[in-house]
Design a protein around this motif. Structure first.
Motif, PDB file in Angstrom:
ATOM      1  N   UNK A  61       0.867  -1.172   0.000  1.00 58.66           N
ATOM      2  CA  UNK A  61       0.000   0.000   0.000  1.00 58.66           C
ATOM      3  C   UNK A  61       0.896   1.212   0.000  1.00 58.66           C
ATOM      4  N   UNK A  62       0.720   2.076   0.992  1.00 56.86           N
ATOM      5  CA  UNK A  62       1.627   3.215   1.130  1.00 56.86           C
ATOM      6  C   UNK A  62       3.046   2.747   1.434  1.00 56.86           C
ATOM      7  N   UNK A  63       3.147   1.635   2.124  1.00 56.39           N
ATOM      8  CA  UNK A  63       4.439   0.991   2.426  1.00 56.39           C
ATOM      9  C   UNK A  63       4.409  -0.395   1.801  1.00 56.39           C
ATOM     10  N   UNK A  64       5.557  -1.024   1.743  1.00 52.07           N
ATOM     11  CA  UNK A  64       5.676  -2.366   1.183  1.00 52.07           C
ATOM     12  C   UNK A  64       6.302  -3.266   2.237  1.00 52.07           C
ATOM     13  N   UNK A  65       5.512  -4.217   2.718  1.00 54.01           N
ATOM     14  CA  UNK A  65       5.935  -5.036   3.850  1.00 54.01           C
ATOM     15  C   UNK A  65       6.026  -6.502   3.460  1.00 54.01           C
ATOM     16  N   UNK A  66       6.980  -7.199   4.056  1.00 55.85           N
ATOM     17  CA  UNK A  66       7.123  -8.637   3.919  1.00 55.85           C
ATOM     18  C   UNK A  66       7.029  -9.222   5.317  1.00 55.85           C
ATOM     19  N   UNK A  67       6.109 -10.160   5.499  1.00 63.93           N
ATOM     20  CA  UNK A  67       5.894 -10.786   6.799  1.00 63.93           C
ATOM     21  C   UNK A  67       6.329 -12.246   6.675  1.00 63.93           C
ATOM     22  N   UNK A  68       7.202 -12.674   7.570  1.00 62.28           N
ATOM     23  CA  UNK A  68       7.740 -14.033   7.533  1.00 62.28           C
ATOM     24  C   UNK A  68       7.634 -14.683   8.899  1.00 62.28           C
ATOM     25  N   UNK A  69       7.273 -15.953   8.913  1.00 59.87           N
ATOM     26  CA  UNK A  69       7.223 -16.717  10.153  1.00 59.87           C
ATOM     27  C   UNK A  69       7.742 -18.123   9.926  1.00 59.87           C
ATOM     28  N   UNK A  70       8.794 -18.492  10.621  1.00 62.78           N
ATOM     29  CA  UNK A  70       9.364 -19.834  10.530  1.00 62.78           C
ATOM     30  C   UNK A  70       8.633 -20.724  11.529  1.00 62.78           C
ATOM     31  N   UNK A  71       7.933 -21.721  11.041  1.00 62.83           N
ATOM     32  CA  UNK A  71       7.099 -22.567  11.891  1.00 62.83           C
ATOM     33  C   UNK A  71       7.735 -23.927  12.153  1.00 62.83           C
ATOM     34  N   UNK A  72       9.051 -23.948  12.296  1.00 61.66           N
ATOM     35  CA  UNK A  72       9.730 -25.218  12.562  1.00 61.66           C
ATOM     36  C   UNK A  72      10.862 -25.020  13.568  1.00 61.66           C
ATOM     37  N   UNK A  73      11.351 -26.138  14.094  1.00 66.06           N
ATOM     38  CA  UNK A  73      12.388 -26.114  15.121  1.00 66.06           C
ATOM     39  C   UNK A  73      13.792 -25.946  14.547  1.00 66.06           C
ATOM     40  N   UNK A  74      13.919 -25.859  13.221  1.00 62.96           N
ATOM     41  CA  UNK A  74      15.207 -25.650  12.580  1.00 62.96           C
ATOM     42  C   UNK A  74      15.196 -24.297  11.867  1.00 62.96           C
ATOM     43  N   UNK A  75      16.384 -23.722  11.723  1.00 60.52           N
ATOM     44  CA  UNK A  75      16.508 -22.491  10.944  1.00 60.52           C
ATOM     45  C   UNK A  75      16.202 -22.795   9.484  1.00 60.52           C
ATOM     46  N   UNK A  76      15.802 -21.762   8.748  1.00 60.06           N
ATOM     47  CA  UNK A  76      15.628 -21.935   7.311  1.00 60.06           C
ATOM     48  C   UNK A  76      15.914 -20.630   6.584  1.00 60.06           C
ATOM     49  N   UNK A  77      16.435 -20.771   5.359  1.00 55.97           N
ATOM     50  CA  UNK A  77      16.748 -19.623   4.526  1.00 55.97           C
ATOM     51  C   UNK A  77      15.544 -19.296   3.657  1.00 55.97           C
ATOM     52  N   UNK A  78      15.309 -18.002   3.489  1.00 58.19           N
ATOM     53  CA  UNK A  78      14.219 -17.527   2.638  1.00 58.19           C
ATOM     54  C   UNK A  78      14.798 -16.474   1.705  1.00 58.19           C
ATOM     55  N   UNK A  79      14.567 -16.648   0.411  1.00 58.11           N
ATOM     56  CA  UNK A  79      15.042 -15.632  -0.526  1.00 58.11           C
ATOM     57  C   UNK A  79      14.192 -14.376  -0.368  1.00 58.11           C
ATOM     58  N   UNK A  80      14.819 -13.238  -0.582  1.00 55.21           N
ATOM     59  CA  UNK A  80      14.120 -11.959  -0.454  1.00 55.21           C
ATOM     60  C   UNK A  80      13.760 -11.425  -1.836  1.00 55.21           C
ATOM     61  N   UNK A  81      12.604 -10.769  -1.960  1.00 54.24           N
ATOM     62  CA  UNK A  81      12.202 -10.223  -3.258  1.00 54.24           C
ATOM     63  C   UNK A  81      12.974  -8.972  -3.649  1.00 54.24           C
ATOM     64  N   UNK A  82      13.794  -8.462  -2.747  1.00 56.68           N
ATOM     65  CA  UNK A  82      14.576  -7.260  -3.017  1.00 56.68           C
ATOM     66  C   UNK A  82      15.184  -6.728  -1.741  1.00 56.68           C
TER      67      UNK A  82
END
Length: 135
Positions: A61-82
């Protein structure tokens, strides 16, 4: 609950890292004039749907937000859109962000503000996805 002496509302009220405190910060972010328009009325788009044990979506909208939640007991990598402009909320003390990805710790939840260029690319990707689904 056998842990009631350690895990209770009284201890949550005085702990700035408690789940209760995190929810208060989350509510405050939603009500903040700078982000309210985007969080309440902005467009919603799923992100990285194929990645397991991950809650991920954008609000634009006026801002651009990315919301992420890791739902596991291990770390994980997530690619970013920018490019990440700012970390708005994080339930962990630290965050590991590079130019192209974020490493989420177990059960980490984070709200990121993206630059306009990053969100524009995400909109194009969502538009392409929507067009391909309609064919």
């Amino acid at each position: 609950n056998p842990n009631y002496k350690e895990i209770n509302i009284e201890s949550q009220l005085t702990d700035s890292d408690s789940l209760l405190s995190f929810y208060k910060k989350l509510t405050a972010l939603r009500k903040a004039p700078e982000y309210k328009e985007t969080l309440v009325y902005g467009t919603f788009a799923p992100y990285q749907e194929e990645q397991k044990n991950l809650i991920a979506y954008t609000r634009n909208g006026e801002k651009n937000l990315l919301i992420l939640g890791n739902m596991q007991a291990q770390s994980q990598k997530v690619s970013l859109p920018g490019e990440v402009k700012k970390v708005l909320l994080n339930n962990q003390k630290a965050v590991e962000i590079t130019e192209k990805e974020i490493v989420l710790k177990p059960y980490q939840f984070i709200v990121l503000e993206l630059t306009n260029a990053a969100s524009e690319q995400q909109r194009k990707n969502n538009s392409y996805l929507a067009d391909s689904l309609l064919k």
